[in-house]
Write an enzyme that holds these catalytic residues in place. Sequence first.
Site, PDB file in Angstrom:
ATOM      1  N   PHE A 199       0.918  -1.391   0.217  1.00 20.23           N
ATOM      2  CA  PHE A 199       0.222   0.000   0.038  1.00 20.23           C
ATOM      3  C   PHE A 199       1.064   1.182   0.097  1.00 20.23           C
ATOM      4  O   PHE A 199       0.956   2.175   0.855  1.00 20.23           O
ATOM      5  CB  PHE A 199      -1.314   0.251   1.075  1.00 20.23           C
ATOM      6  CG  PHE A 199      -2.014  -1.129   1.635  1.00 20.23           C
ATOM      7  CD1 PHE A 199      -2.554  -1.765   0.676  1.00 20.23           C
ATOM      8  CD2 PHE A 199      -2.489  -1.474   2.965  1.00 20.23           C
ATOM      9  CE1 PHE A 199      -3.436  -3.082   0.704  1.00 20.23           C
ATOM     10  CE2 PHE A 199      -3.232  -2.239   2.845  1.00 20.23           C
ATOM     11  CZ  PHE A 199      -3.095  -3.099   2.345  1.00 20.23           C
ATOM     12  N   GLU A 257      -1.970   6.177   8.381  1.00 17.90           N
ATOM     13  CA  GLU A 257      -1.161   7.149   9.596  1.00 17.90           C
ATOM     14  C   GLU A 257      -1.567   6.598  11.202  1.00 17.90           C
ATOM     15  O   GLU A 257      -1.524   7.749  11.382  1.00 17.90           O
ATOM     16  CB  GLU A 257      -1.051   8.853   9.133  1.00 17.90           C
ATOM     17  CG  GLU A 257      -1.091   9.591   7.812  1.00 17.90           C
ATOM     18  CD  GLU A 257       0.816   9.857   7.627  1.00 17.90           C
ATOM     19  OE1 GLU A 257       0.802  10.566   8.806  1.00 17.90           O
ATOM     20  OE2 GLU A 257       0.404  10.595   7.070  1.00 17.90           O
TER      21      GLU A 257
HETATM   22  C1  LIG Z   1      -4.536   3.919   0.262  1.00 19.76           C
HETATM   23  C2  LIG Z   1      -3.676   3.514   1.334  1.00 19.76           C
HETATM   24  C3  LIG Z   1      -2.723   4.321   1.270  1.00 19.76           C
HETATM   25  C4  LIG Z   1      -1.218   3.511   2.132  1.00 19.76           C
HETATM   26  N1  LIG Z   1      -0.778   5.021   2.535  1.00 19.76           N
HETATM   27  C5  LIG Z   1       1.286   4.281   2.744  1.00 19.76           C
HETATM   28  C6  LIG Z   1       2.414   4.576   2.098  1.00 19.76           C
HETATM   29  O1  LIG Z   1       2.429   5.087   1.480  1.00 19.76           O
HETATM   30  N2  LIG Z   1       3.532   3.910   3.460  1.00 19.76           N
HETATM   31  C7  LIG Z   1       3.006   2.989   3.731  1.00 19.76           C
HETATM   32  O2  LIG Z   1       3.235   2.807   5.139  1.00 19.76           O
HETATM   33  N3  LIG Z   1       2.333   3.074   4.464  1.00 19.76           N
HETATM   34  C8  LIG Z   1       0.910   2.746   3.752  1.00 19.76           C
HETATM   35  N4  LIG Z   1      -0.650   2.387   3.826  1.00 19.76           N
HETATM   36  C9  LIG Z   1      -1.005   1.365   5.579  1.00 19.76           C
HETATM   37  C10 LIG Z   1      -1.989   1.907   5.849  1.00 19.76           C
HETATM   38  O3  LIG Z   1      -1.003   2.525   7.223  1.00 19.76           O
HETATM   39  C11 LIG Z   1      -1.555   0.628   7.083  1.00 19.76           C
HETATM   40  O4  LIG Z   1      -3.152   0.371   6.343  1.00 19.76           O
HETATM   41  C12 LIG Z   1      -2.519   1.143   8.713  1.00 19.76           C
HETATM   42  O5  LIG Z   1      -1.873   1.460   9.121  1.00 19.76           O
HETATM   43  C13 LIG Z   1      -2.991  -0.059   8.858  1.00 19.76           C
HETATM   44  O6  LIG Z   1      -2.444  -1.247   9.042  1.00 19.76           O
HETATM   45  P1  LIG Z   1      -2.816  -3.161   8.047  1.00 19.76           P
HETATM   46  O7  LIG Z   1      -3.815  -2.252   7.506  1.00 19.76           O
HETATM   47  O8  LIG Z   1      -2.749  -4.114   8.125  1.00 19.76           O
HETATM   48  O9  LIG Z   1      -4.167  -3.007   9.396  1.00 19.76           O
HETATM   49  P2  LIG Z   1      -3.880  -4.291  10.580  1.00 19.76           P
HETATM   50  O10 LIG Z   1      -3.441  -3.680  11.244  1.00 19.76           O
HETATM   51  O11 LIG Z   1      -3.728  -5.733  10.069  1.00 19.76           O
HETATM   52  O12 LIG Z   1      -5.768  -3.760  11.258  1.00 19.76           O
HETATM   53  C14 LIG Z   1      -6.906  -4.129  10.850  1.00 19.76           C
HETATM   54  C15 LIG Z   1      -7.708  -3.748  12.447  1.00 19.76           C
HETATM   55  O13 LIG Z   1      -7.526  -3.991  13.074  1.00 19.76           O
HETATM   56  C16 LIG Z   1      -6.964  -2.815  14.560  1.00 19.76           C
HETATM   57  N5  LIG Z   1      -5.767  -3.245  15.584  1.00 19.76           N
HETATM   58  C17 LIG Z   1      -4.483  -3.559  14.821  1.00 19.76           C
HETATM   59  N6  LIG Z   1      -3.901  -4.106  16.498  1.00 19.76           N
HETATM   60  C18 LIG Z   1      -4.577  -3.216  17.187  1.00 19.76           C
HETATM   61  C19 LIG Z   1      -4.803  -2.985  18.965  1.00 19.76           C
HETATM   62  N7  LIG Z   1      -3.476  -3.141  19.102  1.00 19.76           N
HETATM   63  N8  LIG Z   1      -5.936  -3.402  19.176  1.00 19.76           N
HETATM   64  C20 LIG Z   1      -6.601  -2.585  18.672  1.00 19.76           C
HETATM   65  N9  LIG Z   1      -7.446  -3.101  17.551  1.00 19.76           N
HETATM   66  C21 LIG Z   1      -5.806  -3.253  16.866  1.00 19.76           C
HETATM   67  C22 LIG Z   1      -6.664  -1.820  13.549  1.00 19.76           C
HETATM   68  O14 LIG Z   1      -7.237  -0.500  14.004  1.00 19.76           O
HETATM   69  C23 LIG Z   1      -7.664  -1.770  12.556  1.00 19.76           C
HETATM   70  O15 LIG Z   1      -9.275  -1.799  11.935  1.00 19.76           O
HETATM   71  C24 LIG Z   1      -1.301   3.098   3.034  1.00 19.76           C
HETATM   72  C25 LIG Z   1      -2.668   2.308   3.378  1.00 19.76           C
HETATM   73  C26 LIG Z   1      -3.855   2.785   2.256  1.00 19.76           C
HETATM   74  C27 LIG Z   1      -5.463   2.075   2.722  1.00 19.76           C
END
Ligand SMILES: Cc1cc2nc3c(=O)[nH]c(=O)nc-3n(C[C@H](O)[C@H](O)[C@H](O)COP(=O)(O)OP(=O)(O)OC[C@H]3O[C@@H](n4cnc5c(N)ncnc54)[C@H](O)[C@@H]3O)c2cc1C
Length: 339
Positions: free
Chosen positions: A109, A320
């Site tokens: 992503f 973020e």
């Molecule tokens: C359009 C887009 C652009 C992006 N751009 C970048 C980029 O430029 N660079 C980059 O590095 N990343 C980027 N990202 C990644 C983004 O930062 C992550 O998607 C985000 O940090 C969440 O991680 P994940 O998707 O793996 O969700 P997960 O970490 O798997 O989380 C899934 C759900 O579980 C919840 N959760 C996770 N841990 C906990 C906890 N300890 N307690 C309670 N709830 C929890 C989360 O809040 C979420 O609701 C981008 C994402 C998108 C969709």
Amino acid sequence: MGLFGMSIPQEYGGLGLTMTEEVKAAFVLGQASPAFRSLIGTNNGIGSQGIIIDGTAEQRERYLPRLATGELISSFALTEPDAGSDAGSLSTSAKRDGDHYVINGTKRFITNAPHAGLFTVFARTKPGSTNSSGVTAFLVDGDTAGITFGARDRKMGQRGTHTCDVIFQDVRVHESAIIGGPDRENQGFRTAMKVLDRGRLHISAVCVGAAERLIRDSLSYAMERRQFGEALAEKQLIQAMLADSKAEAFAARCMIEETARRRDSGQDVSTEAACCKMYASEMVGRVADRAVQIHGGAGYMSEYSVERFYRDVRLFRIYEGTTQIQQLIIARNMIRDAA
Ligand SMILES: Cc1cc2nc3c(=O)[nH]c(=O)nc-3n(C[C@H](O)[C@H](O)[C@H](O)COP(=O)(O)OP(=O)(O)OC[C@H]3O[C@@H](n4cnc5c(N)ncnc54)[C@H](O)[C@@H]3O)c2cc1C
């Protein structure tokens, strides 16, 4: 207009805005399609801030002037297929080979990756470590051999911004590519943490801009559209939605301005910046939902911009740092301060 370099010091060709000034610009930028903001976002955010705060003089000279003009687009490569919110568990590795490192792994992503000439790549340099203490931040030029890209992601919103997987296969970089130089091995996360507050405040201000635009569009639609013999704006249930949105957007704006002022005066605003990110991104979700409701069936049609905004703003609660991660930061800081 110099927007690529809003947060880059003037000596490197940027605008050198204070946080208070930057959020004012973001309040305005947020009123246009979020994709426009996203194009300049990575150059103003962690793509440049890590270099400004912890970079060597040579790294600053080499990258900041071109980042400030937009000639060079930077991407921030932290997230991986198995490491999202728990970014410290990332598995991309950087193995030492003489005075070089060899990077292997996949990042997911990654915003602006198809256009990036520079990647800030987080990779594990301490073999056997499992948390953020073994992670280093590298500045990797986009044309380095061994970097390939996945297909562009098909997204719910913000489709004018391009994200994709970035695959690093035996990518060789010199040790001078570590942000801050070889002495800062295993300290990549500290660099990241130092710049997060700024990014959170910037995104929060973009949320307020989008909310204010949505409120303006909703108000003008409600004043023009007539049902049951009068304008929708005369209906008290519509007025309630307008008033709730107005009050919430105003609250978010005040929080952000106050936090920006505190940051500019040198205070630690980690808790407040997380409060702003959490509140403003959730707030704009509610405002966008009400905007669609006030527009009725028209709000569901792509002819009206509220339909796109509704999809676009959903992202602000996810990247973020998700809302849940902001909650964890706020509560952890509260407990730490009380102890
Ligand atoms: C359009 C887009 C652009 C992006 N751009 C970048 C980029 O430029 N660079 C980059 O590095 N990343 C980027 N990202 C990644 C983004 O930062 C992550 O998607 C985000 O940090 C969440 O991680 P994940 O998707 O793996 O969700 P997960 O970490 O798997 O989380 C899934 C759900 O579980 C919840 N959760 C996770 N841990 C906990 C906890 N300890 N307690 C309670 N709830 C929890 C989360 O809040 C979420 O609701 C981008 C994402 C998108 C969709």
